[in-house]
Enzyme design. Structure first.
Site, short mmCIF file in Angstrom:
data_model
loop_
_atom_site.label_atom_id
_atom_site.label_comp_id
_atom_site.label_asym_id
_atom_site.label_seq_id
_atom_site.Cartn_x
_atom_site.Cartn_y
_atom_site.Cartn_z
N ASN A 210 8.95 -39.62 -5.55
CA ASN A 210 8.35 -38.96 -4.38
C ASN A 210 6.84 -38.87 -4.58
OD1 ASN A 210 7.67 -36.35 -5.71
ND2 ASN A 210 9.89 -36.33 -6.00
N ILE A 307 17.09 -27.62 -11.61
CA ILE A 307 16.49 -27.00 -12.80
C ILE A 307 16.18 -25.52 -12.54
CG2 ILE A 307 14.53 -27.13 -14.40
CD1 ILE A 307 14.51 -30.21 -13.58
O1 C5P Z 1 15.69 -27.20 -3.06
P1 C5P Z 1 14.25 -27.56 -3.13
O2 C5P Z 1 13.99 -28.88 -3.78
O3 C5P Z 1 13.52 -27.39 -1.84
O4 C5P Z 1 13.65 -26.43 -4.09
C1 C5P Z 1 12.35 -26.45 -4.57
C2 C5P Z 1 12.25 -25.63 -5.83
O5 C5P Z 1 13.35 -25.92 -6.69
C3 C5P Z 1 11.04 -25.99 -6.64
O6 C5P Z 1 10.67 -24.85 -7.39
C4 C5P Z 1 11.55 -27.11 -7.54
O7 C5P Z 1 10.77 -27.21 -8.72
C5 C5P Z 1 12.94 -26.61 -7.85
N1 C5P Z 1 13.92 -27.67 -8.08
C6 C5P Z 1 14.41 -27.90 -9.34
N2 C5P Z 1 15.37 -28.85 -9.55
C7 C5P Z 1 15.86 -29.58 -8.52
C8 C5P Z 1 15.36 -29.37 -7.22
C9 C5P Z 1 14.38 -28.42 -7.03
O8 C5P Z 1 13.96 -27.24 -10.28
N3 C5P Z 1 16.78 -30.51 -8.75
#
Ligand code: C5P
Length: 399
Positions: A210, A307
């Site tokens: 991305n 994460i």
């Molecule tokens: O669900 P979304 O991607 O919108 O959430 C964003 C938040 O979740 C951010 O803090 C991102 O670093 C964390 N995140 C993560 N692992 C993922 C997806 C998002 O830590 N697989």
């Protein structure tokens, strides 16, 4: 630790705030540091070499082609003998020259020749500060590993109001002190930050990714470290240099990022800024996929671990403060509030990414906490980072 016995090379740029350099020299010397100064031609329009020499009790270096100085101490030696080089005030002109590697006077030559860490305290008119050229130079210099002491907002000497004032002298002294491992409000704390995109392999040459640049996460890691935290930055692939004073762990994929984040625990605060790919190829192949006459290969996806959600799970390894980010393009606040609950984290920093936030220098965010919310005005990513780091320092009770 702190400033005692440290050698500081102070480059005084040509701005009205140059007079503050005199006060700075006194305060830094009071703490036991030695100051040598390079006064640019512009700087000499505002303060005299004599006053700088008197306050630093050292010879002042003013011109690249001063043969006497070159025989006594060449610019290379000058640039290498310090423990840190501080540029204050750093003018737009000095930043631009340093960003493009010019060596047109003693100050810029020293900056190009040095192998020592460099900190810059910018000072300029607010429009000059906000100009895309200056912001571009700022990002370039950051990527080159230069640390910044953010300018303040308020009345400027030119009569305008806005960001661009040289940081106050005590703030510069504090930043220097933290740089040398002095006490900051986060001293003794461990901060974990995730940043950047992830790359999910499809085959040995192709991946899912991305547009995240990593800037915001790197700035947050840098700001937490500047407040004294031992900081681990787990970063996906980016073009950025690791900020000074931060332990870097570079990873590629979401699974590697999760492993690295968990291995870095325990932490007092985790800030998940990474734009983790939601999916990865279910069956990455170890040979390059070939175009075939039979049409497209099909790509089966599987979900990546979350994460932020994993770090937020209750348990004795859960950091006492877990902060997530929410990049939204619509209904920013509502989505962010729901996300805070869904992920189980304590705070969400929400931003609207429908504009040029991804890869851009500025950000406009809302901080969603349990029962409390703050909306911050549009500011640079460095300022968002600094404000968030201060907020984190305030939330972690003194130990
Ligand atoms: O669900 P979304 O991607 O919108 O959430 C964003 C938040 O979740 C951010 O803090 C991102 O670093 C964390 N995140 C993560 N692992 C993922 C997806 C998002 O830590 N697989």
């Amino acid at each position: 630790m702190g400033l005692k016995g440290k050698k500081i090379l102070l480059i005084i740029g040509g701005g009205i705030a140059a007079y503050k350099a005199l006060e700075l020299i006194r305060r830094v010397r009071e703490r036991g540091a030695d100051v040598r100064a390079v006064l640019t031609n512009g700087g000499a329009q505002f303060v005299t070499p004599l006053s700088v020499a008197a306050l630093s009790e050292n010879q002042v270096f003013t011109d690249l082609f001063d043969l006497k100085d070159e025989t006594e101490m060449g610019h290379i030696r000058l640039s290498r003998e310090a423990d840190v080089i501080l540029v204050a005030p750093a003018t737009a002109d000095l930043m631009a020259k340093a960003a493009s590697g010019l060596a047109s006077d003693l100050a810029t030559t020293v900056l190009l020749a040095t192998d020592k860490p460099v900190l810059m305290a910018p000072s300029m008119n607010t429009r000059m500060w906000e100009h895309p050229a200056t912001q571009r130079n700022l990002e370039q210099l950051r990527a080159d590993g230069i640390g910044f002491i953010a300018p303040g907002a308020g009345d400027l000497a030119c009569g305008e109001v806005g960001t661009g004032r040289l940081a106050e002298v005590p703030d510069i002294v504090r930043a220097l002190d933290h740089f040398f491992g002095g006490d900051g409000p986060l001293k003794g704390r461990h901060a974990l930050v995730t940043a950047g995109p992830t790359h999910e392999a499809i085959d040995p040459v192709r991946y899912i990714a991305n547009r995240s640049s990593g800037q915001q996460g790197y700035a947050i890691a840098s700001a937490l470290a500047a407040l004294g935290a031992k900081t681990t930055l787990v970063s996906g692939p980016t073009q950025l240099a690791g900020p000074s004073g931060v332990d870097m762990v570079r990873v590629e994929s979401a699974t590697e990022m999760l492993d690295a984040a968990q291995s870095a625990l325990p932490a007092d605060v985790a800030v998940c800024v990474a734009a983790v790919a939601d999916w990865r190829a279910a069956k990455p192949v170890d040979k390059k996929l070939k175009k075939s006459n039979g049409g497209m290969p099909s790509l089966e996806l599987t979900e990546n671990p979350d994460i932020l959600k994993t770090l937020s799970e209750p348990g004795n390894r859960r950091p006492p403060l877990v902060v997530g980010f929410a990049a939204e393009t619509n209904d920013v606040l509502d989505h962010a509030r729901q996300k805070r609950v869904r992920k189980g984290c304590d705070w969400i920093v929400a931003n609207d990414v429908s504009g040029d936030v991804m890869g851009g220098a500025e950000n406009e965010v809302h901080l969603i906490m349990d029962g409390d919310e703050e909306s911050w005005p549009r500011m640079t990513k460095a300022s968002v980072a600094q404000k968030l780091a201060e907020k984190i320092a305030g939330a972690l009770s003194p130990q």
